[in-house]
Design a protein around this motif. Structure first.
Motif, PDB file in Angstrom:
ATOM      1  N   SER A  65       1.072  -1.534  -0.354  1.00 19.57           N
ATOM      2  CA  SER A  65       0.000   0.290   0.151  1.00 19.57           C
ATOM      3  C   SER A  65       0.866   1.238   0.359  1.00 19.57           C
ATOM      4  O   SER A  65       1.748   1.034   1.128  1.00 19.57           O
ATOM      5  N   ASP A  66       0.353   2.505  -1.258  1.00 17.78           N
ATOM      6  CA  ASP A  66       1.758   3.363  -1.058  1.00 17.78           C
ATOM      7  C   ASP A  66       0.554   4.092  -1.417  1.00 17.78           C
ATOM      8  O   ASP A  66      -0.310   3.943  -1.952  1.00 17.78           O
ATOM      9  N   CYS A  67       0.755   5.589  -0.674  1.00 11.19           N
ATOM     10  CA  CYS A  67       0.035   6.772  -1.428  1.00 11.19           C
ATOM     11  C   CYS A  67       0.766   8.247  -2.115  1.00 11.19           C
ATOM     12  O   CYS A  67       2.707   8.174  -1.796  1.00 11.19           O
ATOM     13  N   TYR A  68       0.298   8.685  -3.062  1.00 11.42           N
ATOM     14  CA  TYR A  68       0.948   9.898  -3.436  1.00 11.42           C
ATOM     15  C   TYR A  68       0.471  11.058  -3.169  1.00 11.42           C
ATOM     16  O   TYR A  68      -0.686  10.576  -3.179  1.00 11.42           O
ATOM     17  N   VAL A  69       0.977  11.539  -3.589  1.00 12.68           N
ATOM     18  CA  VAL A  69       0.430  13.453  -4.294  1.00 12.68           C
ATOM     19  C   VAL A  69       0.948  13.833  -5.183  1.00 12.68           C
ATOM     20  O   VAL A  69       2.039  14.046  -5.873  1.00 12.68           O
ATOM     21  N   TYR A  70       0.274  14.926  -6.167  1.00 12.64           N
ATOM     22  CA  TYR A  70       0.336  15.625  -6.816  1.00 12.64           C
ATOM     23  C   TYR A  70       0.160  17.296  -6.264  1.00 12.64           C
ATOM     24  O   TYR A  70      -1.317  17.519  -6.081  1.00 12.64           O
ATOM     25  N   ILE A  71       1.100  18.197  -6.413  1.00 11.66           N
ATOM     26  CA  ILE A  71       0.800  19.839  -5.969  1.00 11.66           C
ATOM     27  C   ILE A  71       1.804  20.743  -6.849  1.00 11.66           C
ATOM     28  O   ILE A  71       2.978  20.550  -7.303  1.00 11.66           O
ATOM     29  N   LYS A  72       0.721  20.932  -7.647  1.00 12.50           N
ATOM     30  CA  LYS A  72       1.311  22.377  -8.723  1.00 12.50           C
ATOM     31  C   LYS A  72       0.517  22.756  -9.005  1.00 12.50           C
ATOM     32  O   LYS A  72      -0.808  23.400  -8.377  1.00 12.50           O
ATOM     33  N   ASN A  73       1.035  24.493  -8.185  1.00  8.25           N
ATOM     34  CA  ASN A  73       0.302  25.280  -8.283  1.00  8.25           C
ATOM     35  C   ASN A  73      -0.718  25.695  -6.962  1.00  8.25           C
ATOM     36  O   ASN A  73      -0.661  25.320  -5.701  1.00  8.25           O
ATOM     37  N   ARG A  74      -1.957  25.881  -8.061  1.00  6.87           N
ATOM     38  CA  ARG A  74      -3.729  25.758  -7.207  1.00  6.87           C
ATOM     39  C   ARG A  74      -3.619  23.789  -6.908  1.00  6.87           C
ATOM     40  O   ARG A  74      -5.017  24.018  -6.645  1.00  6.87           O
ATOM     41  N   ASP A  75      -3.134  23.411  -8.271  1.00  9.65           N
ATOM     42  CA  ASP A  75      -3.677  22.389  -8.166  1.00  9.65           C
ATOM     43  C   ASP A  75      -3.219  20.709  -7.267  1.00  9.65           C
ATOM     44  O   ASP A  75      -2.158  21.206  -7.290  1.00  9.65           O
ATOM     45  N   THR A  76      -4.008  19.904  -6.901  1.00  7.30           N
ATOM     46  CA  THR A  76      -3.462  19.644  -6.296  1.00  7.30           C
ATOM     47  C   THR A  76      -4.805  17.987  -6.358  1.00  7.30           C
ATOM     48  O   THR A  76      -5.398  17.796  -7.176  1.00  7.30           O
ATOM     49  N   ALA A  77      -3.774  16.927  -6.002  1.00  8.42           N
ATOM     50  CA  ALA A  77      -4.820  14.977  -6.395  1.00  8.42           C
ATOM     51  C   ALA A  77      -3.389  13.979  -5.793  1.00  8.42           C
ATOM     52  O   ALA A  77      -2.518  14.387  -5.434  1.00  8.42           O
ATOM     53  N   SER A  78      -4.356  13.392  -5.234  1.00  9.29           N
ATOM     54  CA  SER A  78      -3.632  12.454  -4.313  1.00  9.29           C
ATOM     55  C   SER A  78      -4.098  10.806  -5.116  1.00  9.29           C
ATOM     56  O   SER A  78      -4.612  10.335  -5.511  1.00  9.29           O
ATOM     57  N   LEU A  79      -3.071   9.868  -4.568  1.00  8.76           N
ATOM     58  CA  LEU A  79      -3.328   8.640  -5.104  1.00  8.76           C
ATOM     59  C   LEU A  79      -2.947   7.724  -3.643  1.00  8.76           C
ATOM     60  O   LEU A  79      -1.704   7.738  -3.861  1.00  8.76           O
ATOM     61  N   LYS A  80      -3.698   6.713  -3.872  1.00  8.61           N
ATOM     62  CA  LYS A  80      -3.686   5.396  -2.220  1.00  8.61           C
ATOM     63  C   LYS A  80      -3.963   4.416  -3.843  1.00  8.61           C
ATOM     64  O   LYS A  80      -5.127   3.849  -3.696  1.00  8.61           O
ATOM     65  N   ILE A  81      -2.819   3.137  -3.833  1.00  5.92           N
ATOM     66  CA  ILE A  81      -2.870   1.893  -4.139  1.00  5.92           C
ATOM     67  C   ILE A  81      -2.735   1.366  -3.343  1.00  5.92           C
ATOM     68  O   ILE A  81      -1.554   1.393  -2.718  1.00  5.92           O
ATOM     69  N   ASN A  82      -3.372   0.142  -2.994  1.00 10.12           N
ATOM     70  CA  ASN A  82      -3.100  -1.472  -2.657  1.00 10.12           C
ATOM     71  C   ASN A  82      -2.993  -2.467  -3.726  1.00 10.12           C
ATOM     72  O   ASN A  82      -4.221  -2.777  -4.760  1.00 10.12           O
ATOM     73  N   ILE A  83      -2.184  -2.629  -3.651  1.00 17.50           N
ATOM     74  CA  ILE A  83      -1.606  -3.940  -4.483  1.00 17.50           C
ATOM     75  C   ILE A  83      -1.598  -5.122  -4.347  1.00 17.50           C
ATOM     76  O   ILE A  83      -0.522  -5.503  -3.334  1.00 17.50           O
TER      77      ILE A  83
END
Length: 164
Positions: free
Chosen positions: A51-69
């Motif tokens: 299980s891993d978590c990832y984040v994207y941040i650029k200016n005012r944009d954000t996204a989050s991704l959590k994946i379970n393999i």
């Protein structure tokens, strides 16, 4: 007399060949059942899970991704909060093939549930790059027209982070 012997011999051969065909079919059915059991319940390599978590941040944009393999199967959560666009929050389900994630993203946006295909590539730098390309609607889902033409980065690149 010769005709009677030939007829009996032909009949015996026909009966023998029919019996052999049935045995072959039975053998094939038995083999097919054994193969199905073997491939369904056993694996030649150990199943890995993470299980891993990832984040994207650029200016005012954000996204989050959590994946379970689990083996090649993948599930998780994916949320987008892009500036001046509607937020998307949902789940992903698909598979991990080598360094590539191919999944369906089921999300809610503007009070409506939608499904679209997502493809990510995990590169050597440990980051996950989201694929983009031409899409089409098929069976009520948005899918990529041709995965081989997808472009990965620099649009949305996820960096590994601690899971919350």
């Amino acid at each position: 007399m010769k005709l009677l012997i030939l007829t009996l011999a032909f009949s015996a051969i026909t009966i023998a060949s029919c019996t052999n065909e049935q045995k072959v079919k039975q053998a094939d059915d038995t083999v097919a059942k054994v193969i199905a059991v073997d491939t369904t319940f056993t694996s030649s390599r150990p199943r890995t899970s993470s299980s891993d978590c990832y984040v994207y941040i650029k200016n005012r944009d954000t996204a989050s991704l959590k994946i379970n393999i689990e083996g090649e199967e993948l599930t998780g959560e994916l949320d987008y909060k892009l500036f001046e666009k509607d937020s998307n929050k949902g789940t992903i389900a698909g598979e991990m093939k080598g360094d590539t994630i191919i999944a369906e993203y089921t999300f809610d946006s503007e009070g409506m549930r939608s499904v679209r295909e997502v493809v990510f590539v995990k590169k050597d730098d440990g980051k996950i790059y989201e694929g983009s390309g031409d899409v089409m609607e098929k069976g009520g889902k948005m899918i990529f027209k041709d995965r081989s033409t997808l472009k990965f980065g620099p649009a949305i690149v996820f960096t590994k982070t601690n899971c919350k």
